[in-house]
Design a protein around this motif. Sequence first.
Motif, PDB file in Angstrom:
ATOM      1  N   ALA A 175       0.817  -1.214   0.000  1.00  0.00           N
ATOM      2  CA  ALA A 175       0.000   0.000   0.000  1.00  0.00           C
ATOM      3  C   ALA A 175       0.850   1.264   0.000  1.00  0.00           C
ATOM      4  CB  ALA A 175      -0.930  -0.001   1.211  1.00  0.00           C
ATOM      5  N   HIS A 176       2.162   1.104   0.231  1.00  0.00           N
ATOM      6  CA  HIS A 176       3.105   2.234   0.202  1.00  0.00           C
ATOM      7  C   HIS A 176       2.655   3.393   1.100  1.00  0.00           C
ATOM      8  CE1 HIS A 176       5.324   0.210  -2.915  1.00  0.00           C
ATOM      9  NE2 HIS A 176       4.241   0.112  -3.650  1.00  0.00           N
ATOM     10  N   ASP A 177       2.413   3.058   2.374  1.00  0.00           N
ATOM     11  CA  ASP A 177       2.033   4.090   3.337  1.00  0.00           C
ATOM     12  C   ASP A 177       3.307   4.787   3.834  1.00  0.00           C
ATOM     13  OD1 ASP A 177       0.599   5.659   5.042  1.00  0.00           O
ATOM     14  OD2 ASP A 177       0.259   4.112   6.552  1.00  0.00           O
ATOM     15  N   ASP A 178       3.994   5.438   2.893  1.00  0.00           N
ATOM     16  CA  ASP A 178       5.321   5.986   3.182  1.00  0.00           C
ATOM     17  C   ASP A 178       5.288   7.284   3.983  1.00  0.00           C
ATOM     18  OD1 ASP A 178       6.484   3.911   1.689  1.00  0.00           O
ATOM     19  OD2 ASP A 178       6.177   5.020  -0.180  1.00  0.00           O
ATOM     20  N   HIS A 179       4.135   7.923   4.053  1.00  0.00           N
ATOM     21  CA  HIS A 179       4.054   9.205   4.759  1.00  0.00           C
ATOM     22  C   HIS A 179       3.686   9.025   6.239  1.00  0.00           C
ATOM     23  CE1 HIS A 179       4.548  11.232   0.981  1.00  0.00           C
ATOM     24  NE2 HIS A 179       3.505  10.605   0.470  1.00  0.00           N
ATOM     25  N   ARG A 180       3.506   7.798   6.634  1.00  0.00           N
ATOM     26  CA  ARG A 180       3.145   7.535   8.026  1.00  0.00           C
ATOM     27  C   ARG A 180       4.339   7.786   8.940  1.00  0.00           C
ATOM     28  NH1 ARG A 180       0.440   1.899  10.225  1.00  0.00           N
ATOM     29  NH2 ARG A 180      -0.018   2.622  12.355  1.00  0.00           N
ATOM     30  N   ASP A 181       4.114   8.459  10.051  1.00  0.00           N
ATOM     31  CA  ASP A 181       5.170   8.700  11.037  1.00  0.00           C
ATOM     32  C   ASP A 181       4.989   7.709  12.180  1.00  0.00           C
ATOM     33  OD1 ASP A 181       7.121   9.613  12.706  1.00  0.00           O
ATOM     34  OD2 ASP A 181       6.537  11.722  12.606  1.00  0.00           O
ATOM     35  N   ALA A 182       5.419   6.455  11.925  1.00  0.00           N
ATOM     36  CA  ALA A 182       5.258   5.399  12.925  1.00  0.00           C
ATOM     37  C   ALA A 182       6.025   5.723  14.199  1.00  0.00           C
ATOM     38  CB  ALA A 182       5.720   4.061  12.347  1.00  0.00           C
ATOM     39  N   ALA A 183       7.196   6.361  14.050  1.00  0.00           N
ATOM     40  CA  ALA A 183       8.008   6.700  15.223  1.00  0.00           C
ATOM     41  C   ALA A 183       7.252   7.642  16.158  1.00  0.00           C
ATOM     42  CB  ALA A 183       9.324   7.330  14.782  1.00  0.00           C
ATOM     43  N   ALA A 184       6.549   8.627  15.586  1.00  0.00           N
ATOM     44  CA  ALA A 184       5.781   9.566  16.406  1.00  0.00           C
ATOM     45  C   ALA A 184       4.616   8.852  17.100  1.00  0.00           C
ATOM     46  CB  ALA A 184       5.250  10.705  15.543  1.00  0.00           C
ATOM     47  N   GLU A 185       4.000   7.899  16.397  1.00  0.00           N
ATOM     48  CA  GLU A 185       2.912   7.131  17.004  1.00  0.00           C
ATOM     49  C   GLU A 185       3.423   6.329  18.190  1.00  0.00           C
ATOM     50  OE1 GLU A 185       0.801   4.814  14.079  1.00  0.00           O
ATOM     51  OE2 GLU A 185       0.924   6.424  12.603  1.00  0.00           O
ATOM     52  N   HIS A 186       4.572   5.667  18.018  1.00  0.00           N
ATOM     53  CA  HIS A 186       5.140   4.874  19.113  1.00  0.00           C
ATOM     54  C   HIS A 186       5.550   5.771  20.282  1.00  0.00           C
ATOM     55  CE1 HIS A 186       6.085   1.765  15.852  1.00  0.00           C
ATOM     56  NE2 HIS A 186       5.092   1.298  16.572  1.00  0.00           N
ATOM     57  N   GLN A 187       6.097   6.951  19.970  1.00  0.00           N
ATOM     58  CA  GLN A 187       6.490   7.901  21.013  1.00  0.00           C
ATOM     59  C   GLN A 187       5.271   8.323  21.843  1.00  0.00           C
ATOM     60  OE1 GLN A 187       9.911   9.455  21.482  1.00  0.00           O
ATOM     61  NE2 GLN A 187       8.795   9.573  23.428  1.00  0.00           N
ATOM     62  N   GLN A 188       4.179   8.623  21.156  1.00  0.00           N
ATOM     63  CA  GLN A 188       2.965   9.042  21.847  1.00  0.00           C
ATOM     64  C   GLN A 188       2.425   7.933  22.753  1.00  0.00           C
ATOM     65  OE1 GLN A 188      -0.600   9.512  19.472  1.00  0.00           O
ATOM     66  NE2 GLN A 188      -1.325  11.221  20.749  1.00  0.00           N
ATOM     67  N   ILE A 189       2.410   6.709  22.230  1.00  0.00           N
ATOM     68  CA  ILE A 189       1.915   5.581  23.028  1.00  0.00           C
ATOM     69  C   ILE A 189       2.791   5.382  24.262  1.00  0.00           C
ATOM     70  CG2 ILE A 189       1.562   3.081  23.059  1.00  0.00           C
ATOM     71  CD1 ILE A 189       0.963   3.323  20.001  1.00  0.00           C
ATOM     72  N   ALA A 190       4.104   5.426  24.078  1.00  0.00           N
ATOM     73  CA  ALA A 190       5.031   5.232  25.198  1.00  0.00           C
ATOM     74  C   ALA A 190       4.873   6.346  26.237  1.00  0.00           C
ATOM     75  CB  ALA A 190       6.466   5.175  24.691  1.00  0.00           C
ATOM     76  N   ASP A 191       4.805   7.598  25.773  1.00  0.00           N
ATOM     77  CA  ASP A 191       4.695   8.733  26.694  1.00  0.00           C
ATOM     78  C   ASP A 191       3.421   8.651  27.529  1.00  0.00           C
ATOM     79  OD1 ASP A 191       7.076   9.755  25.775  1.00  0.00           O
ATOM     80  OD2 ASP A 191       6.162  11.283  24.477  1.00  0.00           O
ATOM     81  N   LEU A 192       2.295   8.369  26.872  1.00  0.00           N
ATOM     82  CA  LEU A 192       1.020   8.295  27.587  1.00  0.00           C
ATOM     83  C   LEU A 192       0.987   7.102  28.541  1.00  0.00           C
ATOM     84  CD1 LEU A 192      -1.344   9.200  24.624  1.00  0.00           C
ATOM     85  CD2 LEU A 192      -0.954  10.589  26.676  1.00  0.00           C
ATOM     86  N   THR A 193       1.611   6.018  28.129  1.00  0.00           N
ATOM     87  CA  THR A 193       1.669   4.833  28.996  1.00  0.00           C
ATOM     88  C   THR A 193       2.470   5.124  30.255  1.00  0.00           C
ATOM     89  OG1 THR A 193       1.449   3.289  27.135  1.00  0.00           O
ATOM     90  CG2 THR A 193       2.481   2.447  29.138  1.00  0.00           C
ATOM     91  N   LEU A 194       3.640   5.719  30.095  1.00  0.00           N
ATOM     92  CA  LEU A 194       4.505   6.000  31.241  1.00  0.00           C
ATOM     93  C   LEU A 194       3.937   7.108  32.129  1.00  0.00           C
ATOM     94  CD1 LEU A 194       7.932   5.692  29.409  1.00  0.00           C
ATOM     95  CD2 LEU A 194       6.966   4.105  31.095  1.00  0.00           C
ATOM     96  N   ALA A 195       3.071   7.947  31.546  1.00  0.00           N
ATOM     97  CA  ALA A 195       2.388   8.970  32.340  1.00  0.00           C
ATOM     98  C   ALA A 195       1.180   8.383  33.068  1.00  0.00           C
ATOM     99  CB  ALA A 195       1.947  10.118  31.435  1.00  0.00           C
ATOM    100  N   ARG A 196       0.929   7.092  32.862  1.00  0.00           N
ATOM    101  CA  ARG A 196      -0.194   6.376  33.479  1.00  0.00           C
ATOM    102  C   ARG A 196      -1.541   6.973  33.060  1.00  0.00           C
ATOM    103  NH1 ARG A 196       1.683   1.650  36.371  1.00  0.00           N
ATOM    104  NH2 ARG A 196       3.889   2.067  36.748  1.00  0.00           N
TER     105      ARG A 196
END
Length: 233
Positions: A175-196
């Motif tokens: 599908a060539h989803d090349d514009h996706r910023d997966a790193a930013a998505e993972h960062q957001q998930i990690a930050d919100l998780t660690l913030a409980r």
Amino acid sequence: MTLSTEKATLAETVHDKLRDELLRGELSPGSKVHISETAARHGVSPSVLREALTRLAERGLVVAMPQRGFTVAALSVGDLTDLTRARTLIEAMALRESIADGDLSWESSVLAAHHRLQRTAMIDDDGDVRPDWSEAHRQFHHVLLSGGTSRRLTSIADGLRDCSDLYIHWSRVLAHDDHRDAAAEHQQIADLTLARDADGAAAALVAHIERTTEVLIGYANAVASTADGSATA
């Protein structure tokens, strides 16, 4: 090394090579795996290849057809939609439990897994998803959900994610989803998780999973539309 051990080792090697080919999109969705040809290409016997394919079938990467051999899993909108619904329900629940029950050791594991994922390049020089990134990605998502007290819930979530491997990679290579910023998505998930922040983390995780589904459904519909147009031309 005994004959049975040697065969198992060969099957393991071929399993890994075939898995990489599948994830790189080198074997088309729904295509038949020709046993003799594929075994010869990998320099193994048909029985060794079948053993490797059986293991891949257990993970949902190929489909075993009684009396007809194996085919690559098809890109099925119905299956993808069903799998996505199951993943979002189970993984959001498991993440909420992790946030509620996870201790300092779990927080450290999330930080370490996310750091490894951040520091691992996703795409190689040929534009393919790198195997070491895939492993770091899998480990990050596993660790996120490992803080809860239910081992069974974590195991179910891991199994559903394994079944999503092809879809995750196809969203990039097909599908060539090349514009996706997966790193930013993972960062957001990690930050919100660690913030409980259970509500925020669960919502971010669900959006992360659903992005892959939306892109692939768009791709599948475009392919179907093209095929219909060719048939009526």
